[in-house]
Scaffold this motif. Structure first.
Motif, PDB file in Angstrom:
ATOM      1  N   ALA A  76       0.814  -1.213   0.000  1.00 32.12           N
ATOM      2  CA  ALA A  76       0.000   0.000   0.000  1.00 32.12           C
ATOM      3  C   ALA A  76       0.852   1.268   0.000  1.00 32.12           C
ATOM      4  O   ALA A  76       0.341   2.355  -0.272  1.00 32.12           O
ATOM      5  N   LEU A  77       2.145   1.118   0.321  1.00 33.51           N
ATOM      6  CA  LEU A  77       3.015   2.296   0.325  1.00 33.51           C
ATOM      7  C   LEU A  77       3.199   2.804  -1.101  1.00 33.51           C
ATOM      8  O   LEU A  77       3.243   2.034  -2.046  1.00 33.51           O
ATOM      9  N   ASN A  78       3.344   4.089  -1.200  1.00 33.77           N
ATOM     10  CA  ASN A  78       3.595   4.667  -2.507  1.00 33.77           C
ATOM     11  C   ASN A  78       5.100   4.634  -2.776  1.00 33.77           C
ATOM     12  O   ASN A  78       5.866   5.312  -2.096  1.00 33.77           O
ATOM     13  N   PRO A  79       5.537   3.832  -3.751  1.00 31.05           N
ATOM     14  CA  PRO A  79       6.996   3.719  -3.985  1.00 31.05           C
ATOM     15  C   PRO A  79       7.609   5.042  -4.409  1.00 31.05           C
ATOM     16  O   PRO A  79       8.813   5.231  -4.281  1.00 31.05           O
ATOM     17  N   GLU A  80       6.786   5.951  -4.883  1.00 31.00           N
ATOM     18  CA  GLU A  80       7.344   7.239  -5.346  1.00 31.00           C
ATOM     19  C   GLU A  80       7.914   8.056  -4.190  1.00 31.00           C
ATOM     20  O   GLU A  80       8.793   8.889  -4.389  1.00 31.00           O
ATOM     21  N   VAL A  81       7.379   7.788  -2.967  1.00 34.61           N
ATOM     22  CA  VAL A  81       7.920   8.523  -1.815  1.00 34.61           C
ATOM     23  C   VAL A  81       9.369   8.120  -1.593  1.00 34.61           C
ATOM     24  O   VAL A  81      10.245   8.952  -1.369  1.00 34.61           O
ATOM     25  N   GLU A  82       9.602   6.795  -1.687  1.00 30.35           N
ATOM     26  CA  GLU A  82      10.969   6.303  -1.562  1.00 30.35           C
ATOM     27  C   GLU A  82      11.853   6.889  -2.676  1.00 30.35           C
ATOM     28  O   GLU A  82      12.976   7.319  -2.432  1.00 30.35           O
ATOM     29  N   GLU A  83      11.299   6.892  -3.870  1.00 31.68           N
ATOM     30  CA  GLU A  83      12.079   7.406  -5.000  1.00 31.68           C
ATOM     31  C   GLU A  83      12.367   8.889  -4.837  1.00 31.68           C
ATOM     32  O   GLU A  83      13.454   9.359  -5.174  1.00 31.68           O
ATOM     33  N   ALA A  84      11.381   9.596  -4.272  1.00 34.27           N
ATOM     34  CA  ALA A  84      11.599  11.025  -4.038  1.00 34.27           C
ATOM     35  C   ALA A  84      12.754  11.220  -3.082  1.00 34.27           C
ATOM     36  O   ALA A  84      13.617  12.083  -3.279  1.00 34.27           O
ATOM     37  N   ALA A  85      12.804  10.373  -2.031  1.00 33.02           N
ATOM     38  CA  ALA A  85      13.907  10.466  -1.074  1.00 33.02           C
ATOM     39  C   ALA A  85      15.234  10.229  -1.783  1.00 33.02           C
ATOM     40  O   ALA A  85      16.230  10.902  -1.512  1.00 33.02           O
ATOM     41  N   MET A  86      15.222   9.276  -2.734  1.00 29.02           N
ATOM     42  CA  MET A  86      16.463   8.982  -3.430  1.00 29.02           C
ATOM     43  C   MET A  86      16.832  10.093  -4.398  1.00 29.02           C
ATOM     44  O   MET A  86      18.016  10.388  -4.597  1.00 29.02           O
TER      45      MET A  86
END
Lengths: 284, 310
Positions: free
Chosen positions: A170-180
């Motif tokens: 359910a997590l939005n992977p884009e948040v992780e990508e934004a962090a990266m």
């Protein structure tokens, strides 16, 4: 209610709402009574002043006293706490990592992992117990608290993974990508973004596993050595070979403990401001 | 600060590469972290679970040495012994008990889930929690309390005798009914939860439509509610059947020597009889029944799903 609905329909709706399924409600009431009566009996007789298990003769704490003076039972309690704690940490670490890997890993390994982690969920505990016992004997490992821990971790990983997997998905992977994109490494993004978002589910599953392992009997029975034995195994022998009222006291304390833990597991997601502690259990 | 200096994980590419183009193609090194996360749990499960299950299968072809320790072999005797009437009867009895347990759980869970999901109003969540919480209490303690409650001079039989529903010699413990009562008490929650979830998801205007078409409460329930929640019921049957089939505590606490189940046989072969190969063969038989049940359920569920999406 819709105020623009024609009058007869409105009347009908009102009647439908008032109509209670009498039969279903009666069954539910009986169900609740039978669900709680056995537990209530155990609690009641744990305070019995006499040795009788059927007649209540006044209030007393003697069986609780007896428990706290019984070194064998206290040793079992210590072992159960130790096993639950180790199994909780071990299965949460392995299970969370597995859940993260599974959701993101679309390769052959992910498919295999997704498949084998489902198998324990449909395997009856006695089969897991027999299998673990054979494996330990086959490897020449002496049965003790360590073997119970290994078996309990094996049994619990799947639960952690099932609970966590839907949360990870359910997590939005884009948040992780934004962090990266902002310069974090994969590992930093995981540690600083993903894991905090999963914290409520991780804590809830940890509490749940602790309670499940502490109460577990079948696996412990197949994988424990002779001395000390986990509390649940002692309770089993005690019930089977002549019941002492001390068992009621132990049972009452275990009930209190697991009900507190389950309440906690249900409450944790709410404490973090999320709805639906119950879907932890229904597995959705 | 570490966060400001991005570690390029996708190889020796030009450091001037615009960061944006990292997004469309996940780097190999970035994907490797998921493999590393998947591995420990997968290896653990493969060794301690899959390998141990295979060991059970292997030992079921084995023999015992003079000391009673299991030895590998190519002995078909254990599997043949499963057809022995003594073992066959126990297996059939277990199957019968587990099936009856599932049916009784269905009969209890439908009204309960219906009342709680559709007629409990704001108490809905509290009630479902009140159903779930006791099932996390220790299974042995619950089963022990249940056996005291249903014992020959326990409150339930005394009450039934008082109203004339039970004779002086009516027993619940040490009968097949007692074992089933234990299994039902142990696992009914696994039926209630999926049914409750299915009823909550159900479109209640269907029930209203049934009533509008002059269906009585029973007819509406049978022809509207039951079909609409069939998938929840199917999941519940599987969730109850699996643990009921492998249980040995209920037969021990609630039944007598004539009500033993396959779990009791397995326990006996491992702890008292010291015939591990035969115990393993029995375990494999149990596992086979459960896999067949599971497979049948999955096929059915998939067919249902295909029909629903058509």
């Amino acid at each position: 209610m819709n105020p623009t609905a024609p009058a007869p329909l409105r009347a009908r709706r009102r009647r439908d709402q008032r109509r209670r399924p009498v039969f279903a409600i009666a069954v539910t009431v009986v169900f609740f009574v039978l669900l709680y009566l056995p537990i209530a009996m155990v609690v009641l007789f744990s305070f019995n002043a006499q040795k009788s298990l059927t007649v209540f003769k006044g209030f007393s704490l003697r069986w609780y006293e007896a428990f706290f003076h019984d070194n064998v039972l206290l040793g079992s309690l210590g072992m159960s706490l130790e096993v639950s704690l180790v199994a909780m940490v071990g299965s949460v670490v392995l299970g969370v990592a597995l859940a993260l890997g599974l959701v993101r890993n679309k390769g052959r390994l992910g498919t295999y992992a997704g498949l084998i982690m489902m198998v324990p969920l449909i395997t009856p505990e006695i089969v897991t117990g027999v299998a673990s016992l054979l494996l330990f004997k086959g490897l020449g490992i002496t049965l003790n608290s360590g073997t119970v821990m290994i078996a309990e971790i094996t049994f619990s990983i799947s639960y952690v993974t099932v609970i966590l997997r839907s949360r990870v998905a359910a997590l939005n992977p884009e948040v992780e990508e934004a962090a990266m994109d902002l310069g974090a490494t994969r590992w930093q993004a995981l540690r600083l973004v993903t894991l905090p978002a999963l914290l409520p589910a991780i804590l809830a599953s940890a509490v749940l596993i602790f309670a499940l392992v502490f109460d577990d009997f079948v696996l412990a029975y197949f994988t424990t050595g002779v001395d000390p034995q986990p509390l649940a195994v002692r309770i089993y022998s005690a019930i089977r070979f002549g019941v002492e009222p001390t068992i009621n006291a132990v049972g009452t304390m275990m009930l209190a403990g697991s009900i507190t833990l389950i309440g906690l597991a249900l409450a944790i997601p709410r404490l973090f401001g999320r709805r639906g502690g119950l879907d932890l259990i229904s597995g959705e | 600060m570490a966060l400001r200096t991005p570690v390029r994980t996708d190889g020796p590419s030009d450091s001037r590469t615009v960061r944006r183009d990292r997004r469309p193609r996940p780097s190999a090194a970035g994907a490797r972290i998921w493999t590393w996360l998947t591995l420990p749990g997968t290896v653990w499960m493969s060794v301690f679970f899959i390998a141990s299950l295979l060991l059970v299968a292997a030992i079921s072809f084995g023999t015992t040495d003079e000391l009673g320790d299991p030895r590998f072999g190519t002995n078909l005797g254990n599997l043949k012994a499963l057809a022995d009437p003594a073992y066959r009867d126990v297996m059939l009895r277990s199957l019968g008990y587990a099936l009856l347990t599932s049916v009784i759980c269905l009969l209890i869970a439908y009204p309960v889930a219906y009342a709680v999901a559709l007629h409990a109003g704001r108490f809905k969540n509290a009630l479902i929690a009140a159903i779930v919480v006791p099932f996390f209490a220790n299974y042995l303690v619950r089963m022990y309390g249940w056996s005291v409650l249903l014992s020959d001079d326990g409150p339930v039989l005394r009450m039934l005798r008082a109203v004339g529903l039970a004779g002086a010699h009516t027993k619940i413990l040490n009968t097949g009914f007692g074992v089933i009562a234990g299994l039902v008490y142990g696992f009914v929650v696994f039926m209630i939860i999926p049914l409750y979830a299915a009823m909550e998801r159900m479109d209640t205007s269907l029930i209203e439509a049934g009533r509008d078409l002059y269906g009585g409460p029973l007819r509406t329930f049978l022809f509207v509610t039951v079909p609409a929640t069939r998938q929840g019921a199917g999941a519940g049957v599987v969730l109850v059947f699996l643990p009921a089939m492998g249980d040995f505590v209920s037969a021990q606490f609630m039944g007598g020597p004539n009500q033993i189940m396959i779990g009791n046989l397995i326990q006996d072969k491992f702890f008292e009889g010291q015939d591990w190969p035969l115990g393993s063969a029995l375990t494999m038989a149990l596992m086979a029944v459960l896999l067949i049940a599971m497979f049948g359920y999955l096929r059915r569920a998939r067919k249902d799903e295909a029909e629903a999406t058509r």
